[in-house]
Design a protein around this motif. Structure first.
Motif, mmCIF file in Angstrom:
data_model
loop_
_atom_site.group_PDB
_atom_site.id
_atom_site.type_symbol
_atom_site.label_atom_id
_atom_site.label_comp_id
_atom_site.label_asym_id
_atom_site.label_seq_id
_atom_site.Cartn_x
_atom_site.Cartn_y
_atom_site.Cartn_z
ATOM 1 N N ALA A 105 -8.940 -50.152 -37.994
ATOM 2 C CA ALA A 105 -9.831 -49.097 -37.515
ATOM 3 C C ALA A 105 -10.239 -49.307 -36.059
ATOM 4 C CB ALA A 105 -11.073 -49.024 -38.389
ATOM 5 N N ALA A 106 -9.867 -50.454 -35.476
ATOM 6 C CA ALA A 106 -10.175 -50.750 -34.073
ATOM 7 C C ALA A 106 -9.009 -51.517 -33.478
ATOM 8 C CB ALA A 106 -11.455 -51.564 -33.959
ATOM 9 N N ALA A 107 -8.902 -51.452 -32.164
ATOM 10 C CA ALA A 107 -7.831 -52.160 -31.462
ATOM 11 C C ALA A 107 -8.338 -52.588 -30.090
ATOM 12 C CB ALA A 107 -6.598 -51.275 -31.314
ATOM 13 N N GLU A 108 -7.683 -53.581 -29.522
ATOM 14 C CA GLU A 108 -7.972 -54.010 -28.165
ATOM 15 C C GLU A 108 -7.032 -53.242 -27.241
ATOM 16 O OE1 GLU A 108 -7.105 -58.019 -25.834
ATOM 17 O OE2 GLU A 108 -8.689 -58.267 -27.336
ATOM 18 N N TYR A 109 -7.611 -52.452 -26.339
ATOM 19 C CA TYR A 109 -6.830 -51.570 -25.472
ATOM 20 C C TYR A 109 -6.562 -52.235 -24.121
ATOM 21 C CZ TYR A 109 -7.629 -47.525 -28.511
ATOM 22 O OH TYR A 109 -7.627 -46.641 -29.560
ATOM 23 N N HIS A 110 -5.322 -52.102 -23.652
ATOM 24 C CA HIS A 110 -4.935 -52.598 -22.334
ATOM 25 C C HIS A 110 -4.041 -51.568 -21.661
ATOM 26 C CE1 HIS A 110 -6.363 -56.753 -22.788
ATOM 27 N NE2 HIS A 110 -6.100 -56.555 -24.061
ATOM 28 N N LEU A 111 -4.172 -51.460 -20.342
ATOM 29 C CA LEU A 111 -3.317 -50.592 -19.550
ATOM 30 C C LEU A 111 -2.657 -51.427 -18.469
ATOM 31 C CD1 LEU A 111 -2.325 -47.737 -18.622
ATOM 32 C CD2 LEU A 111 -4.315 -47.712 -17.125
ATOM 33 N N ALA A 142 1.546 -53.030 -10.797
ATOM 34 C CA ALA A 142 0.607 -52.504 -9.801
ATOM 35 C C ALA A 142 -0.828 -52.866 -10.146
ATOM 36 C CB ALA A 142 0.761 -50.990 -9.691
ATOM 37 N N SER A 143 -1.186 -52.763 -11.427
ATOM 38 C CA SER A 143 -2.549 -53.095 -11.840
ATOM 39 C C SER A 143 -2.597 -53.309 -13.346
ATOM 40 C CB SER A 143 -3.532 -51.994 -11.442
ATOM 41 O OG SER A 143 -3.213 -50.784 -12.093
ATOM 42 N N THR A 144 -3.608 -54.041 -13.772
ATOM 43 C CA THR A 144 -3.849 -54.247 -15.200
ATOM 44 C C THR A 144 -5.306 -53.915 -15.481
ATOM 45 O OG1 THR A 144 -4.409 -56.568 -14.901
ATOM 46 C CG2 THR A 144 -2.109 -56.065 -15.398
ATOM 47 N N HIS A 145 -5.557 -53.363 -16.652
ATOM 48 C CA HIS A 145 -6.906 -52.956 -17.023
ATOM 49 C C HIS A 145 -7.156 -53.325 -18.475
ATOM 50 C CE1 HIS A 145 -7.056 -50.595 -13.305
ATOM 51 N NE2 HIS A 145 -5.789 -50.321 -13.591
ATOM 52 N N ASP A 146 -8.239 -54.052 -18.699
ATOM 53 C CA ASP A 146 -8.657 -54.429 -20.047
ATOM 54 C C ASP A 146 -9.785 -53.494 -20.440
ATOM 55 O OD1 ASP A 146 -9.731 -55.522 -22.332
ATOM 56 O OD2 ASP A 146 -10.096 -57.499 -21.475
ATOM 57 N N ASP A 183 2.583 -45.927 -16.738
ATOM 58 C CA ASP A 183 1.462 -46.518 -17.468
ATOM 59 C C ASP A 183 2.003 -47.050 -18.784
ATOM 60 O OD1 ASP A 183 -0.475 -45.886 -15.624
ATOM 61 O OD2 ASP A 183 -1.444 -44.333 -16.837
ATOM 62 N N LEU A 184 1.719 -48.302 -19.074
ATOM 63 C CA LEU A 184 2.004 -48.885 -20.382
ATOM 64 C C LEU A 184 0.657 -49.147 -21.036
ATOM 65 C CD1 LEU A 184 3.562 -50.308 -22.655
ATOM 66 C CD2 LEU A 184 3.604 -52.360 -21.216
ATOM 67 N N THR A 185 0.347 -48.390 -22.078
ATOM 68 C CA THR A 185 -0.882 -48.585 -22.833
ATOM 69 C C THR A 185 -0.542 -49.383 -24.081
ATOM 70 O OG1 THR A 185 -1.674 -46.442 -22.051
ATOM 71 C CG2 THR A 185 -2.854 -47.439 -23.898
ATOM 72 N N LEU A 186 -1.252 -50.477 -24.277
ATOM 73 C CA LEU A 186 -1.038 -51.348 -25.433
ATOM 74 C C LEU A 186 -2.280 -51.357 -26.303
ATOM 75 C CD1 LEU A 186 0.585 -54.415 -23.664
ATOM 76 C CD2 LEU A 186 1.701 -52.917 -25.299
ATOM 77 N N LEU A 187 -2.103 -51.154 -27.583
ATOM 78 C CA LEU A 187 -3.165 -51.335 -28.562
ATOM 79 C C LEU A 187 -2.810 -52.595 -29.336
ATOM 80 C CD1 LEU A 187 -3.373 -48.272 -27.861
ATOM 81 C CD2 LEU A 187 -4.222 -47.967 -30.173
ATOM 82 N N LEU A 188 -3.618 -53.637 -29.135
ATOM 83 C CA LEU A 188 -3.353 -54.925 -29.751
ATOM 84 C C LEU A 188 -4.282 -55.143 -30.936
ATOM 85 C CD1 LEU A 188 -2.989 -57.151 -26.560
ATOM 86 C CD2 LEU A 188 -1.234 -55.852 -27.774
ATOM 87 N N GLY A 214 -4.552 -40.465 -8.864
ATOM 88 C CA GLY A 214 -5.640 -41.274 -8.322
ATOM 89 C C GLY A 214 -5.847 -42.581 -9.066
ATOM 90 N N GLU A 215 -6.998 -43.164 -8.838
ATOM 91 C CA GLU A 215 -7.365 -44.447 -9.425
ATOM 92 C C GLU A 215 -7.522 -44.351 -10.941
ATOM 93 O OE1 GLU A 215 -7.988 -47.508 -7.855
ATOM 94 O OE2 GLU A 215 -7.012 -46.535 -6.162
ATOM 95 N N VAL A 216 -7.293 -45.462 -11.600
ATOM 96 C CA VAL A 216 -7.491 -45.556 -13.049
ATOM 97 C C VAL A 216 -8.988 -45.714 -13.307
ATOM 98 C CG1 VAL A 216 -7.054 -46.958 -15.095
ATOM 99 C CG2 VAL A 216 -5.246 -46.601 -13.409
ATOM 100 N N PRO A 217 -9.548 -44.904 -14.194
ATOM 101 C CA PRO A 217 -10.975 -45.057 -14.477
ATOM 102 C C PRO A 217 -11.251 -46.339 -15.244
ATOM 103 C CG PRO A 217 -9.991 -43.457 -15.952
ATOM 104 C CD PRO A 217 -8.929 -43.846 -14.959
ATOM 105 N N ASN A 218 -12.439 -46.889 -15.052
ATOM 106 C CA ASN A 218 -12.852 -48.067 -15.798
ATOM 107 C C ASN A 218 -13.409 -47.603 -17.135
ATOM 108 O OD1 ASN A 218 -13.819 -50.421 -16.831
ATOM 109 N ND2 ASN A 218 -15.290 -50.810 -15.204
ATOM 110 N N LEU A 219 -12.643 -47.766 -18.194
ATOM 111 C CA LEU A 219 -13.058 -47.299 -19.509
ATOM 112 C C LEU A 219 -13.602 -48.417 -20.385
ATOM 113 C CD1 LEU A 219 -10.208 -44.775 -20.356
ATOM 114 C CD2 LEU A 219 -12.428 -44.334 -19.339
#
Length: 126
Positions: free
Chosen positions: A59-65, A41-45, A9-14, A103-108
């Protein structure tokens, strides 16, 4: 029989205040780099979310997995560790090697912090 390639998993805070084009380029570059050494394998915004504490005065970021695998991950992980910290627009990143059978990545995208899964499904070592 050879073991399957590990999944990461690569989690990016942009930076959510950066231009849309800049954020899209960061994601495209990360996926292209992964594609050179392995498979995305998959990308999640997960959208813009508040951070628990300020990250580089934001104080906020755009999260991506981005979930990926690679038969020879060391060069890819080294390249990601070299480029992401110096990329303008990346506030923070984290790479985690997943245990087999996760298992599956949850939709957050619309979830709250209370809805987040427990962190029991990750390994400490790359």
């Amino acid at each position: 029989m050879a073991a399957p390639a590990p999944t990461y998993d690569l989690t990016l805070l942009l930076d959510s205040t950066a231009d849309d084009d800049r954020r899209k380029k960061i994601l495209a570059d990360a996926q292209a780099l992964i594609g050179q050494h392995g498979t995305v394998a998959s990308t999640h915004d997960w959208g813009v979310r508040p951070t628990t504490y300020e990250v580089k005065k934001h104080a906020a970021a755009e999260y991506h997995l981005i979930q990926f695998s690679s038969p020879a991950p060391r060069p890819l992980l080294e390249e990601l560790d070299r480029t992401l910290p110096i990329t303008d627009g990346v506030l923070r990143y984290r790479i985690i090697k997943l245990k087999p059978g996760i298992g599956e990545v949850p939709n957050l995208k619309n979830a709250t912090l209370e809805d987040a899964p427990a962190s029991d499904d990750v390994e400490d070592e790359r």
